[in-house]
Design a protein around this motif. Structure first.
Motif, PDB file in Angstrom:
ATOM      1  N   GLY A   1      29.170  36.701  43.328  1.00 24.56           N
ATOM      2  CA  GLY A   1      28.957  35.264  43.454  1.00 24.56           C
ATOM      3  C   GLY A   1      29.857  34.623  44.484  1.00 24.56           C
ATOM      4  N   PHE A   2      30.918  35.327  44.898  1.00 26.25           N
ATOM      5  CA  PHE A   2      31.804  34.827  45.957  1.00 26.25           C
ATOM      6  C   PHE A   2      31.013  34.405  47.195  1.00 26.25           C
ATOM      7  CE2 PHE A   2      34.017  35.626  49.939  1.00 26.25           C
ATOM      8  CZ  PHE A   2      35.208  34.941  49.778  1.00 26.25           C
ATOM      9  N   TYR A   3      29.938  35.152  47.495  1.00 28.07           N
ATOM     10  CA  TYR A   3      29.232  34.961  48.760  1.00 28.07           C
ATOM     11  C   TYR A   3      28.232  33.802  48.729  1.00 28.07           C
ATOM     12  CZ  TYR A   3      31.101  39.634  49.596  1.00 28.07           C
ATOM     13  OH  TYR A   3      31.944  40.712  49.731  1.00 28.07           O
ATOM     14  N   GLY A   4      28.017  33.216  47.552  1.00 30.10           N
ATOM     15  CA  GLY A   4      26.948  32.246  47.448  1.00 30.10           C
ATOM     16  C   GLY A   4      25.603  32.957  47.422  1.00 30.10           C
ATOM     17  N   SER A   5      24.518  32.222  47.632  1.00 23.54           N
ATOM     18  CA  SER A   5      23.189  32.828  47.571  1.00 23.54           C
ATOM     19  C   SER A   5      22.493  32.748  48.922  1.00 23.54           C
ATOM     20  CB  SER A   5      22.335  32.142  46.505  1.00 23.54           C
ATOM     21  OG  SER A   5      22.181  30.761  46.793  1.00 23.54           O
ATOM     22  N   SER A   6      21.626  33.737  49.152  1.00 22.86           N
ATOM     23  CA  SER A   6      20.849  33.755  50.389  1.00 22.86           C
ATOM     24  C   SER A   6      19.641  34.662  50.208  1.00 22.86           C
ATOM     25  CB  SER A   6      21.692  34.253  51.562  1.00 22.86           C
ATOM     26  OG  SER A   6      20.904  34.360  52.737  1.00 22.86           O
ATOM     27  N   LEU A   7      18.511  34.269  50.763  1.00 21.77           N
ATOM     28  CA  LEU A   7      17.320  35.113  50.741  1.00 21.77           C
ATOM     29  C   LEU A   7      17.277  36.062  51.931  1.00 21.77           C
ATOM     30  CD1 LEU A   7      14.543  32.550  49.738  1.00 21.77           C
ATOM     31  CD2 LEU A   7      15.456  34.408  48.328  1.00 21.77           C
ATOM     32  N   ASP A   8      18.010  35.750  52.982  1.00 21.21           N
ATOM     33  CA  ASP A   8      17.836  36.462  54.245  1.00 21.21           C
ATOM     34  C   ASP A   8      19.058  37.252  54.711  1.00 21.21           C
ATOM     35  OD1 ASP A   8      15.241  35.266  54.537  1.00 21.21           O
ATOM     36  OD2 ASP A   8      16.261  33.420  55.110  1.00 21.21           O
ATOM     37  N   LYS A   9      20.240  36.867  54.281  1.00 25.33           N
ATOM     38  CA  LYS A   9      21.445  37.490  54.809  1.00 25.33           C
ATOM     39  C   LYS A   9      21.952  38.584  53.890  1.00 25.33           C
ATOM     40  CE  LYS A   9      26.098  36.467  56.545  1.00 25.33           C
ATOM     41  NZ  LYS A   9      27.128  35.437  56.792  1.00 25.33           N
ATOM     42  N   SER A  10      22.508  39.642  54.470  1.00 25.17           N
ATOM     43  CA  SER A  10      23.211  40.673  53.718  1.00 25.17           C
ATOM     44  C   SER A  10      24.710  40.439  53.855  1.00 25.17           C
ATOM     45  CB  SER A  10      22.859  42.067  54.244  1.00 25.17           C
ATOM     46  OG  SER A  10      21.490  42.342  54.058  1.00 25.17           O
ATOM     47  N   PHE A  11      25.447  40.681  52.767  1.00 24.74           N
ATOM     48  CA  PHE A  11      26.878  40.421  52.752  1.00 24.74           C
ATOM     49  C   PHE A  11      27.661  41.720  52.571  1.00 24.74           C
ATOM     50  CE2 PHE A  11      24.870  36.562  51.114  1.00 24.74           C
ATOM     51  CZ  PHE A  11      25.436  35.584  51.913  1.00 24.74           C
TER      52      PHE A  11
ATOM     53  N   VAL B   1      34.066  34.020  54.202  1.00 22.52           N
ATOM     54  CA  VAL B   1      33.905  32.614  53.843  1.00 22.52           C
ATOM     55  C   VAL B   1      33.097  32.530  52.549  1.00 22.52           C
ATOM     56  CG1 VAL B   1      33.002  30.378  54.550  1.00 22.52           C
ATOM     57  CG2 VAL B   1      33.993  31.918  56.251  1.00 22.52           C
ATOM     58  N   PRO B   2      33.647  31.919  51.491  1.00 15.26           N
ATOM     59  CA  PRO B   2      32.911  31.843  50.224  1.00 15.26           C
ATOM     60  C   PRO B   2      31.725  30.901  50.311  1.00 15.26           C
ATOM     61  CG  PRO B   2      34.926  30.553  50.094  1.00 15.26           C
ATOM     62  CD  PRO B   2      34.973  31.282  51.410  1.00 15.26           C
ATOM     63  N   GLY B   3      30.801  31.062  49.361  1.00 17.93           N
ATOM     64  CA  GLY B   3      29.676  30.153  49.275  1.00 17.93           C
ATOM     65  C   GLY B   3      30.110  28.782  48.806  1.00 17.93           C
ATOM     66  N   SER B   4      29.135  27.927  48.546  1.00 16.31           N
ATOM     67  CA  SER B   4      29.453  26.536  48.234  1.00 16.31           C
ATOM     68  C   SER B   4      29.075  26.134  46.808  1.00 16.31           C
ATOM     69  CB  SER B   4      28.715  25.613  49.217  1.00 16.31           C
ATOM     70  OG  SER B   4      27.317  25.848  49.178  1.00 16.31           O
ATOM     71  N   ASP B   5      28.645  27.095  45.979  1.00 17.56           N
ATOM     72  CA  ASP B   5      28.249  26.739  44.611  1.00 17.56           C
ATOM     73  C   ASP B   5      29.384  26.979  43.622  1.00 17.56           C
ATOM     74  OD1 ASP B   5      28.295  29.493  44.292  1.00 17.56           O
ATOM     75  OD2 ASP B   5      26.121  29.720  44.265  1.00 17.56           O
TER      76      ASP B   5
ATOM     77  N   LEU C   1      29.942  29.265  41.150  1.00 23.53           N
ATOM     78  CA  LEU C   1      30.491  30.612  40.997  1.00 23.53           C
ATOM     79  C   LEU C   1      31.292  31.045  42.219  1.00 23.53           C
ATOM     80  CD1 LEU C   1      27.664  32.609  39.182  1.00 23.53           C
ATOM     81  CD2 LEU C   1      29.798  31.725  38.234  1.00 23.53           C
ATOM     82  N   ALA C   2      30.862  30.618  43.390  1.00 22.73           N
ATOM     83  CA  ALA C   2      31.622  30.935  44.601  1.00 22.73           C
ATOM     84  C   ALA C   2      33.004  30.292  44.550  1.00 22.73           C
ATOM     85  CB  ALA C   2      30.861  30.472  45.843  1.00 22.73           C
ATOM     86  N   ASP C   3      33.054  29.047  44.088  1.00 26.11           N
ATOM     87  CA  ASP C   3      34.331  28.348  43.963  1.00 26.11           C
ATOM     88  C   ASP C   3      35.238  29.031  42.946  1.00 26.11           C
ATOM     89  OD1 ASP C   3      36.063  25.949  44.487  1.00 26.11           O
ATOM     90  OD2 ASP C   3      35.684  25.600  42.353  1.00 26.11           O
ATOM     91  N   VAL C   4      34.658  29.453  41.811  1.00 24.68           N
ATOM     92  CA  VAL C   4      35.439  30.142  40.782  1.00 24.68           C
ATOM     93  C   VAL C   4      36.025  31.440  41.323  1.00 24.68           C
ATOM     94  CG1 VAL C   4      35.288  31.394  38.585  1.00 24.68           C
ATOM     95  CG2 VAL C   4      34.257  29.131  38.798  1.00 24.68           C
ATOM     96  N   THR C   5      35.186  32.251  41.969  1.00 22.22           N
ATOM     97  CA  THR C   5      35.667  33.542  42.447  1.00 22.22           C
ATOM     98  C   THR C   5      36.696  33.380  43.562  1.00 22.22           C
ATOM     99  OG1 THR C   5      33.707  33.698  43.879  1.00 22.22           O
ATOM    100  CG2 THR C   5      33.624  34.848  41.779  1.00 22.22           C
TER     101      THR C   5
END
Length: 300
Positions: A118-128, A134-138, A140-144
Motif C-alpha cells: 500500500g506504500f505505492y498507492g494504487s495504479s492500473l497501469d504502472k508497475s512498482f 515516493v509514497p502514494g496519496s491515500d 494506507l500509503a500515508d500509514v506505511t
C-alpha cells in the motif's frame, strides 16, 4: 539464533515461529499477556507494551528482531477512530521496538519491520519496484510511509533495517478464505471492473523472504514481499474458480462494494502491480511463482 518477534501470535507470526523453532532457533514472542500463552518448546513469551514491562532484560543476546505488530486493517469499517488505531498501533509498537534496541547492550544484527505494498498507492497501469521511493496519496500509503520512517530509526544504533512490504498473503488464514467464500456458494465473479492488480504471495514465501532478509546482510531497506507475477482481479478470480472447480460468473459492481465497506473498499477495488525486484536480484529462491500452483497447494 535468538529471534524476537512482535506480533508473533498472528497469521504470519505463527508460521514464522514454527519455521524458526523447527530449525532449532529460539524465539522470543513479545506479548502484552505472556501468562495466558500455552507453553511451547523453543518459545519464550516476553511482556511488553505494559507499564511494568522491561523486555530488554530478557532480550540481551538477540540476533534479530521481527516486528509484525499492528491493528488489523481488515476487521471493521474504517471509521476515523479505526483509522487512528491502525496508524497509532503501528507507530507505537515500532517506536517501542526501537526503544528496546536502544537499551540493549548487545544490539541485534537486523530489524525486519513489516510494511505493505500500500506504500505505492494504487495504479492500473504502472508497475512498482523498490526503486519507487515516493509514497502514494491515500490512507494506507500515508500509514506505511510513517510506519517505515519510524522503523528506520533503528539504523541510528547500527542495526540493519529491512522493510517487508507485504502483498496479499495467501494461506489458510488471512485474505484467501474470504476470497473463496463466494465461489463456494457459486457466486464468484469479478469485483468492480476487474482490472485492479492483486500482488499476491504464498505464506511459505512470506516466511522464506523474511528468513532470507534475516540471513543475508545484502538485504536492506524496502523489500517487496510479492510473487513475480501479479494478476489483475478478473484473472485472479478465474484462476481461483478453476482451482475450486466453480464458476466465475457473478460480477459485483463497485457501488455495492463501496456501500458495504466504505473507504476500506479500496483494498479490493484498487490495487498495485508490485514486483519483487530486490528479492530476484539478490537470489531469493521463490517456492511459488505461479498463482495456480500456489492456490492448488493451499486449496486442493
Amino acid at each position: 539464533m535468538n529471534i524476537a518477534i512482535a506480533g508473533g501470535t498472528g497469521f504470519v507470526g505463527n508460521a514464522l515461529t514454527e519455521s524458526f523453532v523447527n530449525d532449532g532457533h529460539k524465539v522470543f514472542i513479545l506479548t502484552r499477556s505472556p501468562e495466558n500463552k500455552p507453553a511451547q518448546e523453543g518459545v519464550t513469551y516476553v511482556k511488553w507494551l505494559k507499564d511494568d514491562a522491561q523486555p530488554e532484560k530478557q532480550l540481551q543476546n538477540l540476533n534479530a528482531i521481527i516486528n509484525l505488530a499492528g491493528e488489523s486493517i481488515n476487521s471493521g469499517r474504517w471509521t476515523e477512530d479505526k483509522k487512528q488505531k491502525i496508524l497509532d498501533s503501528r507507530i507505537s509498537a515500532t517506536r517501542e521496538i526501537v526503544s528496546i534496541i536502544e537499551k540493549l547492550d548487545h544490539k541485534p544484527r537486523v530489524l525486519v519491520n513489516a510494511s505493505a505494498t500500500g506504500f505505492y498507492g494504487s495504479s492500473l497501469d504502472k508497475s512498482f519496484t523498490e526503486n519507487d521511493t515516493v509514497p502514494g496519496s491515500d490512507f494506507l500509503a500515508d500509514v506505511t510511509y510513517k510506519w517505515e520512517k519510524e522503523a528506520m530509526r533503528a539504523q541510528n544504533f547500527g542495526v540493519r533495517t529491512v522493510l517487508t512490504r507485504f502483498g496479499i498473503i495467501l494461506g489458510e488464514e488471512g485474505a484467501l478464505p474470504l476470497m473463496t467464500l463466494p465461489y463456494k456458494f457459486y457466486m464468484g465473479g469479478k469485483l468492480g471492473d476487474g482490472r485492479q492488480w492483486y500482488s499476491w504471495v504464498h505464506i511459505k514465501d512470506v516466511v522464506g523472504m523474511i528468513r532470507f532478509a534475516v540471513d543475508h546482510d545484502s538485504v536492506q531497506g524496502p523489500l517487496n514481499v510479492t510473487a513475480p507475477e501479479p494478476k489483475r482481479m478478473n484473472e485472479f478470480g478465474r484462476t481461483l474458480a478453476d482451482v475450486l472447480k466453480k464458476p466465475h460468473w457473478v460480477p459485483v459492481p463497485e457501488a455495492p462494494v463501496q456501500l458495504a465497506l466504505g473507504e476500506k473498499s479500496g483494498i479490493v477495488l484498487k490495487g498495485q502491480c508490485v514486483l519483487p525486484q530486490k528479492a530476484k536480484e539478490l537470489g531469493y529462491p521463490f517456492r511459488y511463482l505461479k498463482l495456480k500452483d500456489a492456490l492448488e497447494n493451499l486449496l486442493d
